[in-house]
Write a protein that holds these residues in place. Structure first.
Motif, PDB file in Angstrom:
ATOM      1  N   GLY A  53       4.230   3.713  -3.861  1.00  0.00           N
ATOM      2  CA  GLY A  53       4.959   4.377  -2.793  1.00  0.00           C
ATOM      3  C   GLY A  53       4.801   3.666  -1.459  1.00  0.00           C
ATOM      4  N   LYS A  54       5.593   4.100  -0.501  1.00  0.00           N
ATOM      5  CA  LYS A  54       5.566   3.533   0.861  1.00  0.00           C
ATOM      6  C   LYS A  54       4.168   3.666   1.448  1.00  0.00           C
ATOM      7  CE  LYS A  54       8.091   2.062   4.395  1.00  0.00           C
ATOM      8  NZ  LYS A  54       8.628   0.724   4.342  1.00  0.00           N
ATOM      9  N   SER A  55       3.627   2.546   1.908  1.00  0.00           N
ATOM     10  CA  SER A  55       2.257   2.560   2.420  1.00  0.00           C
ATOM     11  C   SER A  55       2.231   2.665   3.939  1.00  0.00           C
ATOM     12  CB  SER A  55       1.501   1.316   1.954  1.00  0.00           C
ATOM     13  OG  SER A  55       2.139   0.148   2.417  1.00  0.00           O
ATOM     14  N   SER A  56       1.096   3.108   4.426  1.00  0.00           N
ATOM     15  CA  SER A  56       0.893   3.288   5.856  1.00  0.00           C
ATOM     16  C   SER A  56       0.218   2.055   6.451  1.00  0.00           C
ATOM     17  CB  SER A  56       0.005   4.514   6.107  1.00  0.00           C
ATOM     18  OG  SER A  56      -0.297   4.605   7.470  1.00  0.00           O
ATOM     19  N   TRP A  57       0.715   1.647   7.595  1.00  0.00           N
ATOM     20  CA  TRP A  57       0.138   0.516   8.310  1.00  0.00           C
ATOM     21  C   TRP A  57      -0.631   0.975   9.547  1.00  0.00           C
ATOM     22  CZ3 TRP A  57       0.365  -4.585   6.737  1.00  0.00           C
ATOM     23  CH2 TRP A  57       1.162  -4.830   5.622  1.00  0.00           C
ATOM     24  N   GLU A  58      -0.857   2.284   9.682  1.00  0.00           N
ATOM     25  CA  GLU A  58      -1.498   2.780  10.893  1.00  0.00           C
ATOM     26  C   GLU A  58      -3.019   2.689  10.862  1.00  0.00           C
ATOM     27  OE1 GLU A  58      -1.573   7.348  11.276  1.00  0.00           O
ATOM     28  OE2 GLU A  58       0.237   6.938  10.116  1.00  0.00           O
ATOM     29  N   TYR A  59      -3.579   2.216   9.762  1.00  0.00           N
ATOM     30  CA  TYR A  59      -5.034   2.091   9.664  1.00  0.00           C
ATOM     31  C   TYR A  59      -5.418   0.617   9.638  1.00  0.00           C
ATOM     32  CZ  TYR A  59      -4.404   6.901   8.208  1.00  0.00           C
ATOM     33  OH  TYR A  59      -4.032   8.217   8.165  1.00  0.00           O
ATOM     34  N   PRO A 110      -3.455   3.030   2.426  1.00  0.00           N
ATOM     35  CA  PRO A 110      -3.051   4.264   1.756  1.00  0.00           C
ATOM     36  C   PRO A 110      -1.534   4.484   1.802  1.00  0.00           C
ATOM     37  CG  PRO A 110      -3.773   4.778   3.964  1.00  0.00           C
ATOM     38  CD  PRO A 110      -3.962   3.278   3.781  1.00  0.00           C
ATOM     39  N   LEU A 111      -1.100   5.527   1.140  1.00  0.00           N
ATOM     40  CA  LEU A 111       0.309   5.918   1.178  1.00  0.00           C
ATOM     41  C   LEU A 111       0.622   6.691   2.456  1.00  0.00           C
ATOM     42  CD1 LEU A 111       0.934   7.278  -2.441  1.00  0.00           C
ATOM     43  CD2 LEU A 111       1.624   5.070  -1.500  1.00  0.00           C
ATOM     44  N   LYS A 112       1.865   6.562   2.894  1.00  0.00           N
ATOM     45  CA  LYS A 112       2.396   7.427   3.951  1.00  0.00           C
ATOM     46  C   LYS A 112       2.821   8.736   3.280  1.00  0.00           C
ATOM     47  CE  LYS A 112       4.968   5.789   7.280  1.00  0.00           C
ATOM     48  NZ  LYS A 112       5.840   5.054   8.198  1.00  0.00           N
ATOM     49  N   SER A 113       3.085   9.751   4.057  1.00  0.00           N
ATOM     50  CA  SER A 113       3.558  11.006   3.458  1.00  0.00           C
ATOM     51  C   SER A 113       4.891  10.781   2.739  1.00  0.00           C
ATOM     52  CB  SER A 113       3.670  12.109   4.506  1.00  0.00           C
ATOM     53  OG  SER A 113       4.564  11.737   5.522  1.00  0.00           O
ATOM     54  N   ARG A 114       5.751   9.924   3.283  1.00  0.00           N
ATOM     55  CA  ARG A 114       7.010   9.602   2.593  1.00  0.00           C
ATOM     56  C   ARG A 114       6.739   8.978   1.223  1.00  0.00           C
ATOM     57  NH1 ARG A 114      10.914   4.738   4.186  1.00  0.00           N
ATOM     58  NH2 ARG A 114      11.467   4.337   2.034  1.00  0.00           N
ATOM     59  N   GLY A 115       5.722   8.126   1.143  1.00  0.00           N
ATOM     60  CA  GLY A 115       5.355   7.509  -0.135  1.00  0.00           C
ATOM     61  C   GLY A 115       4.926   8.544  -1.157  1.00  0.00           C
ATOM     62  N   ARG A 116       4.143   9.525  -0.728  1.00  0.00           N
ATOM     63  CA  ARG A 116       3.714  10.592  -1.640  1.00  0.00           C
ATOM     64  C   ARG A 116       4.906  11.438  -2.084  1.00  0.00           C
ATOM     65  NH1 ARG A 116      -0.514  10.236   1.997  1.00  0.00           N
ATOM     66  NH2 ARG A 116       0.285  11.897   3.341  1.00  0.00           N
ATOM     67  N   ASN A 117       5.774  11.780  -1.138  1.00  0.00           N
ATOM     68  CA  ASN A 117       6.940  12.610  -1.466  1.00  0.00           C
ATOM     69  C   ASN A 117       7.897  11.896  -2.414  1.00  0.00           C
ATOM     70  OD1 ASN A 117       5.932  14.621   0.207  1.00  0.00           O
ATOM     71  ND2 ASN A 117       7.160  13.984   1.964  1.00  0.00           N
ATOM     72  N   ASP A 118       8.181  10.611  -2.136  1.00  0.00           N
ATOM     73  CA  ASP A 118       9.086   9.845  -3.000  1.00  0.00           C
ATOM     74  C   ASP A 118       8.502   9.679  -4.405  1.00  0.00           C
ATOM     75  OD1 ASP A 118      10.869   9.617  -0.906  1.00  0.00           O
ATOM     76  OD2 ASP A 118      10.574   7.459  -0.609  1.00  0.00           O
ATOM     77  N   GLU A 156      16.546   0.351 -19.785  1.00  0.00           N
ATOM     78  CA  GLU A 156      16.951   1.694 -20.206  1.00  0.00           C
ATOM     79  C   GLU A 156      17.171   2.625 -19.016  1.00  0.00           C
ATOM     80  OE1 GLU A 156      14.969   5.601 -22.248  1.00  0.00           O
ATOM     81  OE2 GLU A 156      14.438   3.661 -23.132  1.00  0.00           O
ATOM     82  N   LEU A 157      16.358   2.454 -17.978  1.00  0.00           N
ATOM     83  CA  LEU A 157      16.369   3.428 -16.897  1.00  0.00           C
ATOM     84  C   LEU A 157      15.925   2.777 -15.593  1.00  0.00           C
ATOM     85  CD1 LEU A 157      16.446   6.528 -16.110  1.00  0.00           C
ATOM     86  CD2 LEU A 157      14.019   6.567 -16.719  1.00  0.00           C
ATOM     87  N   ILE A 158      16.607   3.125 -14.515  1.00  0.00           N
ATOM     88  CA  ILE A 158      16.193   2.750 -13.170  1.00  0.00           C
ATOM     89  C   ILE A 158      16.257   4.023 -12.327  1.00  0.00           C
ATOM     90  CG2 ILE A 158      16.699   1.367 -11.104  1.00  0.00           C
ATOM     91  CD1 ILE A 158      18.130  -0.653 -12.950  1.00  0.00           C
ATOM     92  N   ILE A 159      15.153   4.346 -11.670  1.00  0.00           N
ATOM     93  CA  ILE A 159      15.132   5.500 -10.767  1.00  0.00           C
ATOM     94  C   ILE A 159      14.754   5.000  -9.376  1.00  0.00           C
ATOM     95  CG2 ILE A 159      14.156   7.761 -10.228  1.00  0.00           C
ATOM     96  CD1 ILE A 159      13.437   8.084 -13.187  1.00  0.00           C
ATOM     97  N   ILE A 160      15.644   5.242  -8.426  1.00  0.00           N
ATOM     98  CA  ILE A 160      15.458   4.832  -7.042  1.00  0.00           C
ATOM     99  C   ILE A 160      15.346   6.107  -6.197  1.00  0.00           C
ATOM    100  CG2 ILE A 160      16.478   3.543  -5.103  1.00  0.00           C
ATOM    101  CD1 ILE A 160      15.778   1.785  -7.585  1.00  0.00           C
ATOM    102  N   PRO A 161      14.275   6.264  -5.425  1.00  0.00           N
ATOM    103  CA  PRO A 161      14.095   7.514  -4.674  1.00  0.00           C
ATOM    104  C   PRO A 161      15.277   7.924  -3.798  1.00  0.00           C
ATOM    105  CG  PRO A 161      12.144   6.141  -4.461  1.00  0.00           C
ATOM    106  CD  PRO A 161      13.173   5.331  -5.183  1.00  0.00           C
TER     107      PRO A 161
END
Length: 162
Positions: free
Chosen positions: A10-16, A24-32, A152-157
């Motif tokens: 998932g989308k990672s955070s660059w604030e640390y 770590p993941l950003k909240s958007r990364g966890r949600n996606d 077989e499958l592609i899933i894009i958030p």
């Protein structure tokens, strides 16, 4: 028949101020990641074996999938070779999977996963986005014989948010 499901972290955070491996993941990364995991589980069985890069953002993404799959994180094997951005280490990992494993899921990184999707799948993608998932099927009996197969499958958030 062998099947591999690739999941980009998932989308990672660059604030640390941490190393690449510890980002770590950003909240958007966890949600996606949760969105993609819930979509995947609707029409697919849970893979028999699950592997993750040791990078924090990949393993956090993996843990979200484990929650959706109702599996313990103990079901995941951490694999150093999945902390790869070019793809050669991931391909070597796949070619060395035990042949008794027919269906596996791996959590890792780009550019490796986009490359592998385009080398071994039959549908071109420009870029596998964060939390993106690709499932590839191969008409082989041994992982050592890995050759191009079928996407077989592609899933894009973002496509799930429309």
């Amino acid at each position: 028949m062998k099947t591999i499901t690739l999941v980009r972290h998932g989308k990672s955070s660059w604030e640390y101020d941490v190393s690449d491996r510890e980002r770590p993941l950003k909240s958007r990364g966890r949600n996606d990641a949760k969105l993609v995991a819930n979509q995947f589980i609707k029409s697919n069985t849970v893979p028999k074996r699950i592997f993750s890069s040791p990078a924090r953002r990949a393993f956090e993404t993996c843990k979200i999938f484990m929650e959706v799959f109702d599996l313990s994180e103990n079901a995941v094997a951490i694999e150093e070779s999945l902390y790869d951005f070019g793809g050669n280490d991931v391909i070597n990992f796949l070619k060395n999977l035990p042949d008794k494993i027919n269906d596996a899921m791996i959590f890792g990184h780009n550019h490796a996963f986009t490359s592998i999707t385009n080398i071994f799948g039959d549908k071109f993608i420009d870029n596998l986005p964060t939390s993106g998932l690709v499932k590839l099927n191969f008409d082989i009996k041994s992982w050592q014989d890995l050759k191009p197969g079928q996407t077989e499958l592609i899933i894009i958030p973002r496509e799930l948010k429309k």
